[in-house]
Design an enzyme around this catalytic site. Sequence first.
Site, PDB file in Angstrom:
ATOM      1  N   ASP A 171       0.817  -1.207   0.000  1.00 57.16           N
ATOM      2  CA  ASP A 171       0.000   0.000   0.000  1.00 57.16           C
ATOM      3  C   ASP A 171       0.855   1.262   0.000  1.00 57.16           C
ATOM      4  OD1 ASP A 171      -2.351  -1.457   0.025  1.00 57.16           O
ATOM      5  OD2 ASP A 171      -2.550  -1.405   2.209  1.00 57.16           O
ATOM      6  N   TYR A 197       7.122 -10.078   6.837  1.00 53.20           N
ATOM      7  CA  TYR A 197       6.952  -8.634   6.949  1.00 53.20           C
ATOM      8  C   TYR A 197       7.567  -8.170   8.260  1.00 53.20           C
ATOM      9  CZ  TYR A 197       3.559  -8.423   3.104  1.00 53.20           C
ATOM     10  OH  TYR A 197       2.948  -8.478   1.877  1.00 53.20           O
TER      11      TYR A 197
END
Length: 244
Positions: free
Chosen positions: A52, A110
């Site tokens: 994003d 992540y």
Amino acid sequence: MRNIQIIISYRGTSYCGWQVQPNGVTIQEVIIRAIKELTGETVNLTGSGRTDAGVHALGQSANFFTASTIPPEVWYRALNTRLPVDIRVIRSRECPPDFHSRYNTIGKSYLYKILESPVASPFLADLAFHITRTLDWGAMEEAAAGFLGEHDFSAFMASGSAIKSTVRTITDISFIKRGELSEITFTGNGFLYNMVRIMMGTLYEVGYGRLKPQDIKAIIAGKDRNKAGVTAPAHGLYLKEVYY
């Protein structure tokens, strides 16, 4: 045609995410433009997944087909001469024709960064989630254990995602604390839309005492997004590594 894989590191602050879109500059768009400057080709650059706006990457993976004679191991250097300083290709190689950066993925990790400090750092303003209170890291690590294993993570998915299954497996969550800066790494076979940020936001709520470590399993079982924590800010998140 040769199939070239590139591993990319980028600072997502100035971009509207990975995927090409009409409303702003994206990482994918900038790299496609650099490839065209090198070869004259407009390629289809396939990433391992989207990030994003504001999200960073240490090791995003992408591949494209090219008729260029540039040696595979030279691509990363050639591209970096045409990319802005906040996007770097760190490795390049030739892959088999059937290699696909997205569909061949078997897992990802992540990284999320949190800065605990009375005063925000001007050097980390867009690179870590700044909080002024001290978190209970012991409680957060206890809570993180509740995420491990295979579960239906419906409660940790943002709306707007059309997917067939919300079942994912989390294999590891690790914590590293370096003074005021802490890093939490999430590793699994896949992640839903905003899943890591919601998991991180839920651990943040545990660290503040708003949720208890034992609440995690109940939230997972309930499959209700409203029972999970806040969505942590995008700028603390990094795509660390993609596994094949």
